[in-house]
Design a protein around this motif. Structure first.
Motif, PDB file in Angstrom:
ATOM      1  N   SER A  96       8.837  10.922  -2.154  1.00 57.08           N
ATOM      2  CA  SER A  96       8.164   9.705  -2.033  1.00 57.08           C
ATOM      3  C   SER A  96       9.570   8.869  -2.158  1.00 57.08           C
ATOM      4  CB  SER A  96       7.325   9.495  -3.420  1.00 57.08           C
ATOM      5  OG  SER A  96       6.907   8.008  -3.301  1.00 57.08           O
ATOM      6  N   SER A 150       0.886  -1.316  -0.081  1.00 59.57           N
ATOM      7  CA  SER A 150       0.054   0.095   0.162  1.00 59.57           C
ATOM      8  C   SER A 150       0.889   1.254  -0.091  1.00 59.57           C
ATOM      9  CB  SER A 150      -0.928  -0.146   1.141  1.00 59.57           C
ATOM     10  OG  SER A 150      -0.253  -0.087   2.250  1.00 59.57           O
ATOM     11  N   THR A 151       0.124   2.400   0.075  1.00 61.29           N
ATOM     12  CA  THR A 151       0.801   3.746  -0.172  1.00 61.29           C
ATOM     13  C   THR A 151       0.159   4.390   1.206  1.00 61.29           C
ATOM     14  OG1 THR A 151       1.127   3.808  -2.363  1.00 61.29           O
ATOM     15  CG2 THR A 151       1.065   6.080  -1.171  1.00 61.29           C
ATOM     16  N   ILE A 179       0.360   8.377   3.164  1.00 58.61           N
ATOM     17  CA  ILE A 179       0.867   9.546   3.418  1.00 58.61           C
ATOM     18  C   ILE A 179       1.175  10.225   4.783  1.00 58.61           C
ATOM     19  CG2 ILE A 179       0.222  12.043   2.680  1.00 58.61           C
ATOM     20  CD1 ILE A 179      -1.710  10.673   0.688  1.00 58.61           C
ATOM     21  N   THR A 213       6.647  -4.315   0.908  1.00 57.98           N
ATOM     22  CA  THR A 213       6.799  -3.101   0.484  1.00 57.98           C
ATOM     23  C   THR A 213       5.872  -2.136   0.694  1.00 57.98           C
ATOM     24  OG1 THR A 213       5.530  -3.473  -1.655  1.00 57.98           O
ATOM     25  CG2 THR A 213       8.147  -4.189  -1.584  1.00 57.98           C
ATOM     26  N   LEU A 214       6.165  -0.976   1.014  1.00 55.28           N
ATOM     27  CA  LEU A 214       5.220   0.085   1.236  1.00 55.28           C
ATOM     28  C   LEU A 214       5.879   1.563   0.690  1.00 55.28           C
ATOM     29  CD1 LEU A 214       3.038   1.121   3.359  1.00 55.28           C
ATOM     30  CD2 LEU A 214       4.926   2.027   4.823  1.00 55.28           C
ATOM     31  N   THR A 215       4.890   2.161  -0.020  1.00 53.09           N
ATOM     32  CA  THR A 215       5.366   3.548  -0.643  1.00 53.09           C
ATOM     33  C   THR A 215       4.908   4.679   0.266  1.00 53.09           C
ATOM     34  OG1 THR A 215       5.201   2.496  -2.940  1.00 53.09           O
ATOM     35  CG2 THR A 215       5.127   4.957  -2.548  1.00 53.09           C
ATOM     36  N   VAL A 216       5.775   5.394   0.771  1.00 56.63           N
ATOM     37  CA  VAL A 216       5.686   6.551   1.490  1.00 56.63           C
ATOM     38  C   VAL A 216       5.979   7.681   0.870  1.00 56.63           C
ATOM     39  CG1 VAL A 216       6.212   7.436   3.639  1.00 56.63           C
ATOM     40  CG2 VAL A 216       6.664   5.254   3.512  1.00 56.63           C
ATOM     41  N   VAL A 217       4.890   8.443   1.056  1.00 54.20           N
ATOM     42  CA  VAL A 217       4.712  10.035   0.371  1.00 54.20           C
ATOM     43  C   VAL A 217       4.607  10.902   1.309  1.00 54.20           C
ATOM     44  CG1 VAL A 217       3.663  11.566  -1.026  1.00 54.20           C
ATOM     45  CG2 VAL A 217       3.111   8.993  -1.601  1.00 54.20           C
ATOM     46  N   LYS A 247      10.012   4.149  -1.459  1.00 54.92           N
ATOM     47  CA  LYS A 247       9.548   2.942  -1.375  1.00 54.92           C
ATOM     48  C   LYS A 247      10.308   2.236  -0.178  1.00 54.92           C
ATOM     49  CE  LYS A 247       7.607   0.253  -4.527  1.00 54.92           C
ATOM     50  NZ  LYS A 247       7.298  -0.844  -5.661  1.00 54.92           N
TER      51      LYS A 247
END
Length: 163
Positions: free
Chosen positions: A132, A61-62, A64, A153-157, A134
């Motif tokens: 951003s 997931s992502t 914020i 995995t994680l997307t961090v914005v 990952k």
């Protein structure tokens, strides 16, 4: 049928009943005595003080985050079974790793302890600047071939605060 075979069969059946019955009783006593109510053991673990806490369920997931806020990634691990996580990738200019710790769950604090019982491994980050990145972690056993792809995995914005 030979009497010797009948005796061996009776002894084998007795051992099987004792083993299965003993296993069932141990399993039921652990279930009834433990404080863990969620499958990922979160209820038995100290509450995270991070602004956002991510678990295994958030894989892929992502999230914020605002500059200055903290992020905790808490993942189930079975360190007693030889498993460990490796933090393989993240942008150190966007996230600062404050702490990496293993948190023992009630499963490993049983008397006697459950061999290979689950723990949580937690990484706590602070968002440094907008951007951003990952975050990639791999769960593996050091004595087995390492997976070629990350396990989590994680997307961090990270965004600038609106203050």
């Amino acid at each position: 049928m030979n009497l010797k075979w009948i005796i061996w069969l009776a002894v084998g059946a007795s051992f099987a009943l004792v083993f299965v019955g003993g296993w069932w009783m141990v399993k039921q006593s652990i279930i009834s005595e433990t404080k863990i109510e969620t499958p990922d053991h979160q209820s038995s673990i100290p509450y995270s003080t991070a602004d956002k806490t991510i678990t295994d369920a958030d894989n892929g997931s992502t999230v914020i985050l605002t500059v200055g806020k903290t992020l905790a990634i808490r993942l189930d691990t079975h360190s007693g079974g030889g498993y460990q996580y490796s933090l393989d990738n993240y942008d150190i200019t966007i996230l600062n790793l404050n702490k990496n710790e293993t948190i023992e769950s009630d499963l490993t604090n049983q008397n006697p302890p459950i061999i290979g019982g689950g723990n949580l491994e937690q990484w706590t980050f602070t968002a440094l600047k907008p951007g951003s990145t990952k975050v990639e972690l791999t769960n593996f056993r050091s004595f087995e071939p390492r997976p070629t792809r990350p396990t989590f995995t994680l997307t961090v914005v990270v965004q600038q605060s609106n203050d």
